[in-house]
Design an enzyme around this catalytic site. Sequence first.
Site, PDB file in Angstrom:
ATOM      1  CE  LYS A  35      -0.224  -0.226   5.058  1.00 19.16           C
ATOM      2  NZ  LYS A  35      -1.027  -0.664   6.217  1.00 19.16           N
ATOM      3  NE  ARG A 130      -6.362   0.539  12.123  1.00 17.19           N
ATOM      4  CZ  ARG A 130      -5.119   0.594  11.668  1.00 17.19           C
ATOM      5  NH1 ARG A 130      -4.308   1.592  12.028  1.00 17.19           N
ATOM      6  NH2 ARG A 130      -4.649  -0.325  10.846  1.00 17.19           N
ATOM      7  CE1 TYR A 260      11.910  31.558   3.587  1.00 22.16           C
ATOM      8  CE2 TYR A 260      11.688  29.171   3.641  1.00 22.16           C
ATOM      9  CZ  TYR A 260      11.626  30.373   2.945  1.00 22.16           C
ATOM     10  OH  TYR A 260      11.277  30.370   1.630  1.00 22.16           O
ATOM     11  CG  MET A 308       8.041  23.246  -0.453  1.00 25.16           C
ATOM     12  SD  MET A 308       6.883  24.266  -1.366  1.00 25.16           S
ATOM     13  CE  MET A 308       5.986  25.072  -0.062  1.00 25.16           C
TER      14      MET A 308
HETATM   15  C1  LIG Z   1      -0.245  -1.671   6.845  1.00 22.36           C
HETATM   16  C2  LIG Z   1      -0.835  -2.946   7.292  1.00 22.36           C
HETATM   17  C3  LIG Z   1      -0.028  -4.090   7.457  1.00 22.36           C
HETATM   18  C4  LIG Z   1       1.477  -4.067   7.377  1.00 22.36           C
HETATM   19  O1  LIG Z   1       2.012  -3.625   8.632  1.00 22.36           O
HETATM   20  P1  LIG Z   1       3.578  -3.578   8.895  1.00 22.36           P
HETATM   21  O2  LIG Z   1       3.691  -3.131  10.317  1.00 22.36           O
HETATM   22  O3  LIG Z   1       4.112  -2.550   7.953  1.00 22.36           O
HETATM   23  O4  LIG Z   1       4.129  -4.925   8.643  1.00 22.36           O
HETATM   24  C5  LIG Z   1      -0.669  -5.288   7.733  1.00 22.36           C
HETATM   25  N1  LIG Z   1      -2.015  -5.359   7.853  1.00 22.36           N
HETATM   26  C6  LIG Z   1      -2.810  -4.269   7.731  1.00 22.36           C
HETATM   27  C7  LIG Z   1      -4.283  -4.429   7.892  1.00 22.36           C
HETATM   28  C8  LIG Z   1      -2.259  -3.032   7.468  1.00 22.36           C
HETATM   29  O5  LIG Z   1      -3.050  -1.950   7.364  1.00 22.36           O
END
Ligand SMILES: *Cc1c(COP(=O)(O)O)cnc(C)c1O
Length: 365
Positions: A35, A130, A260, A308
């Site tokens: 992801k 969640r 800055y 930036m």
């Molecule tokens: C992002 C995620 C993972 C991977 O987690 P890591 O700590 O990066 O190994 C696994 N399962 C779900 C549902 C996630 O959202």
Amino acid sequence: MSGIREAVIDASAIAHNVAAIRAAVGTAHTMAVVKADGYGHGAVTAARAALAGGADWLGVADIAEGLELRAAGIDAPILAWLHDPFADFEPAVAAGLDLGISTREQLERIAASPSGAASIQLKVETGLNRNGFAEYDWDEVFARAARLQRDGALRVRGVFSHLSNASDADDARAVQAFERALAAARGAGLEVPLRHLASTAGALRRPDARFDLVRIGIGCYGLSPFGDASGADLGLRPAMTLRSRVALVREVEPGAGVSYDLTWRAEQPTRLVLVPLGYADGIPRAASGRGEVWIGGRRHPVRGRIAMDQFVVDIGDAEVAVGDPVVVFGDPAEGYPSADDWAAWSDSINYEVVTRVGPRVARRS
Ligand SMILES: *Cc1c(COP(=O)(O)O)cnc(C)c1O
């Protein structure tokens, strides 16, 4: 190097990391989580490397991320688990993505898909609050999913949840809750081949959370999810090196200020170099005046505010010329600062450091 901002991705490190974790964990299946553009490494690069290393599943948050992998010709099984409430599931079903399901509404809509029987994995809530079905819904949802499966409307391929990694006791409670969910699924007549709970942390340190499959994200990229062990301690190699090159060298007198707000002033004559990377490229502004970068064989401090597009480094009397390579982070075994160092300098975590590397930075593998 080819551009002034580049992230060099070592695909062989990703393959090595997946193989090393598989050897340590020993589950029947391994999902590489790609992801967020492969945690900033490039989703397609990461996916191909992880499959070469022995992963047999890919995990993404959004359907669009899964479709991007399919468009690149990747035909491995893919699970997408976080959906827009108004998501159109048809492209995902047609592309053969497994869909993580967390609501009754999603279940019914997918069962009605004109694209045929979708493969789904039911997400259950075990402590994070969640997504996922709450325990009071399990009996009803599993019964309904079993009915839809018997009718040929869909196929239930998995049941899964996610750990908080808050403490050993919290994760133990989550494992127990997950076991209750699996018992409820069996009670409803669902025999699911893929039961999964652990991400990298659980996979490596909680054998009771491994089940049939582990979902490995951060470990694929050679970084550690633990505060008390580095990637190297886990036998992993960081896959990303963030590089630039010196854009300018100048000499300054005592009292000269930098960037800055002039938050830093030279106390003695010194030499400063300009690095053309900034917070738009993922360099955390919170590391202003704290970070270090590698130039010419050693580490030098960042001075003043990270802007930036650029920041300034104090090289003292080191021999540095315009065009010399700058490594912001990479493999600490090579003497480079690590993503963990940048996480510490910015009060964050290595996940955020690599994932926020911005779109101006060319990925090269
Ligand atoms: C992002 C995620 C993972 C991977 O987690 P890591 O700590 O990066 O190994 C696994 N399962 C779900 C549902 C996630 O959202």
